[in-house]
Motif scaffolding. Structure first.
Motif, PDB file in Angstrom:
ATOM      1  N   ILE A 153      -4.660  -4.282  -3.995  1.00  0.00           N
ATOM      2  CA  ILE A 153      -3.923  -3.128  -3.491  1.00  0.00           C
ATOM      3  C   ILE A 153      -2.703  -2.816  -4.334  1.00  0.00           C
ATOM      4  O   ILE A 153      -1.925  -1.928  -3.989  1.00  0.00           O
ATOM      5  CB  ILE A 153      -3.503  -3.327  -2.016  1.00  0.00           C
ATOM      6  CG1 ILE A 153      -2.541  -4.503  -1.877  1.00  0.00           C
ATOM      7  CG2 ILE A 153      -4.708  -3.476  -1.125  1.00  0.00           C
ATOM      8  CD1 ILE A 153      -1.938  -4.599  -0.486  1.00  0.00           C
ATOM      9  N   GLY A 154      -2.534  -3.549  -5.449  1.00  0.00           N
ATOM     10  CA  GLY A 154      -1.510  -3.119  -6.393  1.00  0.00           C
ATOM     11  C   GLY A 154      -0.388  -4.075  -6.694  1.00  0.00           C
ATOM     12  O   GLY A 154       0.525  -3.724  -7.436  1.00  0.00           O
ATOM     13  N   THR A 210     -11.419  -8.881 -10.867  1.00  0.00           N
ATOM     14  CA  THR A 210     -11.084  -7.960  -9.784  1.00  0.00           C
ATOM     15  C   THR A 210     -10.621  -6.614 -10.324  1.00  0.00           C
ATOM     16  O   THR A 210     -11.037  -5.553  -9.842  1.00  0.00           O
ATOM     17  CB  THR A 210      -9.980  -8.566  -8.900  1.00  0.00           C
ATOM     18  OG1 THR A 210     -10.455  -9.782  -8.325  1.00  0.00           O
ATOM     19  CG2 THR A 210      -9.600  -7.611  -7.768  1.00  0.00           C
ATOM     20  N   HIS A 211      -9.754  -6.638 -11.343  1.00  0.00           N
ATOM     21  CA  HIS A 211      -9.295  -5.386 -11.950  1.00  0.00           C
ATOM     22  C   HIS A 211     -10.469  -4.618 -12.556  1.00  0.00           C
ATOM     23  O   HIS A 211     -10.542  -3.390 -12.454  1.00  0.00           O
ATOM     24  CB  HIS A 211      -8.247  -5.671 -13.027  1.00  0.00           C
ATOM     25  CG  HIS A 211      -6.920  -6.102 -12.487  1.00  0.00           C
ATOM     26  ND1 HIS A 211      -6.452  -5.716 -11.256  1.00  0.00           N
ATOM     27  CD2 HIS A 211      -5.933  -6.875 -13.039  1.00  0.00           C
ATOM     28  CE1 HIS A 211      -5.251  -6.233 -11.057  1.00  0.00           C
ATOM     29  NE2 HIS A 211      -4.918  -6.928 -12.117  1.00  0.00           N
ATOM     30  N   ARG A 229       0.837  -1.208   0.000  1.00  0.00           N
ATOM     31  CA  ARG A 229       0.000   0.000   0.000  1.00  0.00           C
ATOM     32  C   ARG A 229       0.870   1.257   0.000  1.00  0.00           C
ATOM     33  O   ARG A 229       0.596   2.222  -0.713  1.00  0.00           O
ATOM     34  CB  ARG A 229      -0.916   0.011   1.228  1.00  0.00           C
ATOM     35  CG  ARG A 229      -2.057  -0.979   1.186  1.00  0.00           C
ATOM     36  CD  ARG A 229      -3.043  -0.697   2.310  1.00  0.00           C
ATOM     37  NE  ARG A 229      -3.997  -1.796   2.456  1.00  0.00           N
ATOM     38  CZ  ARG A 229      -3.845  -2.807   3.307  1.00  0.00           C
ATOM     39  NH1 ARG A 229      -2.795  -2.860   4.086  1.00  0.00           N
ATOM     40  NH2 ARG A 229      -4.751  -3.762   3.369  1.00  0.00           N
ATOM     41  N   ALA A 230       1.906   1.249   0.837  1.00  0.00           N
ATOM     42  CA  ALA A 230       2.781   2.419   0.918  1.00  0.00           C
ATOM     43  C   ALA A 230       3.531   2.642  -0.390  1.00  0.00           C
ATOM     44  O   ALA A 230       3.694   3.780  -0.833  1.00  0.00           O
ATOM     45  CB  ALA A 230       3.774   2.244   2.078  1.00  0.00           C
ATOM     46  N   LEU A 231       3.968   1.569  -1.016  1.00  0.00           N
ATOM     47  CA  LEU A 231       4.661   1.702  -2.296  1.00  0.00           C
ATOM     48  C   LEU A 231       3.743   2.298  -3.353  1.00  0.00           C
ATOM     49  O   LEU A 231       4.146   3.162  -4.137  1.00  0.00           O
ATOM     50  CB  LEU A 231       5.174   0.335  -2.764  1.00  0.00           C
ATOM     51  CG  LEU A 231       6.319  -0.284  -1.968  1.00  0.00           C
ATOM     52  CD1 LEU A 231       6.636  -1.675  -2.498  1.00  0.00           C
ATOM     53  CD2 LEU A 231       7.555   0.602  -2.024  1.00  0.00           C
ATOM     54  N   ARG A 232       2.505   1.834  -3.383  1.00  0.00           N
ATOM     55  CA  ARG A 232       1.568   2.301  -4.407  1.00  0.00           C
ATOM     56  C   ARG A 232       1.161   3.759  -4.197  1.00  0.00           C
ATOM     57  O   ARG A 232       0.670   4.399  -5.121  1.00  0.00           O
ATOM     58  CB  ARG A 232       0.322   1.409  -4.425  1.00  0.00           C
ATOM     59  CG  ARG A 232       0.581   0.085  -5.114  1.00  0.00           C
ATOM     60  CD  ARG A 232       0.851   0.303  -6.606  1.00  0.00           C
ATOM     61  NE  ARG A 232       1.420  -0.898  -7.220  1.00  0.00           N
ATOM     62  CZ  ARG A 232       2.703  -1.047  -7.512  1.00  0.00           C
ATOM     63  NH1 ARG A 232       3.556  -0.073  -7.275  1.00  0.00           N
ATOM     64  NH2 ARG A 232       3.133  -2.157  -8.067  1.00  0.00           N
ATOM     65  N   ALA A 233       1.394   4.283  -2.997  1.00  0.00           N
ATOM     66  CA  ALA A 233       1.055   5.682  -2.751  1.00  0.00           C
ATOM     67  C   ALA A 233       1.983   6.633  -3.500  1.00  0.00           C
ATOM     68  O   ALA A 233       1.592   7.751  -3.838  1.00  0.00           O
ATOM     69  CB  ALA A 233       1.107   5.979  -1.254  1.00  0.00           C
ATOM     70  N   PRO A 290      -0.562  -0.856 -11.574  1.00  0.00           N
ATOM     71  CA  PRO A 290      -0.032  -1.318 -12.852  1.00  0.00           C
ATOM     72  C   PRO A 290      -0.901  -2.369 -13.531  1.00  0.00           C
ATOM     73  O   PRO A 290      -1.071  -2.352 -14.754  1.00  0.00           O
ATOM     74  CB  PRO A 290       1.344  -1.895 -12.464  1.00  0.00           C
ATOM     75  CG  PRO A 290       1.746  -1.097 -11.277  1.00  0.00           C
ATOM     76  CD  PRO A 290       0.466  -0.874 -10.512  1.00  0.00           C
ATOM     77  N   GLY A 291      -1.487  -3.292 -12.748  1.00  0.00           N
ATOM     78  CA  GLY A 291      -2.351  -4.304 -13.335  1.00  0.00           C
ATOM     79  C   GLY A 291      -3.609  -3.711 -13.939  1.00  0.00           C
ATOM     80  O   GLY A 291      -4.041  -4.085 -15.039  1.00  0.00           O
TER      81      GLY A 291
END
Length: 229
Positions: A94-95, A192-193, A66-70, A153-154
């Motif tokens: 969550i990414g 899901t995407h 989550r932190a990375l995707r922020a 990214p997905g």
């Protein structure tokens, strides 16, 4: 194809095994055993891919993701001893870009890393516009009616495929093939995407007019109703 890869794994023996296989595939590898250290290294060293264990001490893998995707679009390959479908969908939601359950083959992990890196380096298509939706592969951005929409990214990869052939109906298998070549993901991943994208690009995700389900076949992206100027 050589890349800088971070392995965040609390099991030192497992981390060493993964490091050795990745280095044999000509990658440069950094190793940490704690979630907070993983975030510090990503921000300082800016690796191209993170092999991320779910059960890290200090800060768990889901929180790290989550932190990375922020603030980053670094590729994330998640590792976990859990194997339920809910865990898989949560990680992807969550990414995470891909997901492997333990025990796993180090050779398969290397193959998945190659696939993820190859997707990142494929020459991008021109900017794609579908009704109010604009997909910019060069900047890796999506806007809807001029407002930027944050996508994992997905999610971005799926939207880019659909936008490249407006109104074409893709089966889940065709989408998996376009996204991953050797398909490591599942049809449920696509669903899901799609669900996440509808919340981001549709006026009402319950009645989508752009990312449309064609029942019994798959999905398509359409311009929908033309808004008044």
């Amino acid at each position: 194809m050589s890349a800088l890869i971070l392995v965040a794994e609390d099991d030192e023996n497992q981390a060493e095994l993964v490091r050795r296989y990745l280095e044999q595939d000509h990658h440069r590898v950094l190793v940490v055993h704690d979630g907070r250290d993983a975030l510090d290294v990503v921000r300082a060293q800016q690796p191209e891919l993170v092999v991320l264990d779910l059960m890290l001490p200090g800060l768990g893998g889901l929180d790290v993701c989550r932190a990375l995707r922020a603030d980053s679009d670094v590729l994330v390959l998640m590792l976990t001893a859990r194997s339920t479908e809910d865990d898989l969908l949560h990680g992807l939601g969550i990414g995470a870009d891909d997901y492997m359950t333990k025990p796993f083959s180090p050779r398969e992990l290397v193959a998945r890393v190659r696939t993820l890196l190859r997707r990142r380096t494929i020459r991008p298509a021109p900017m794609l516009k579908v009704g109010p939706i604009v997909v910019d592969p060069v900047r890796h951005e999506v806007t809807v009616r001029g407002a930027r929409v944050e996508c994992t990214p997905g999610e971005f990869g799926l939207l880019e495929v659909l936008a490249s052939e407006v109104d074409r109906v893709f089966t889940r298998e065709q989408l998996l093939d376009r996204l991953h070549g050797d398909s490591f993901l599942t049809a449920r991943t696509i669903d899901t995407h799609v669900k996440n994208l509808r919340r981001k690009i549709e006026t009402d995700s319950r009645t989508p007019e752009h990312l449309v389900t064609v029942y019994g076949i798959g999905y398509k992206l359409t311009a929908g109703r033309v808004d008044a100027p």
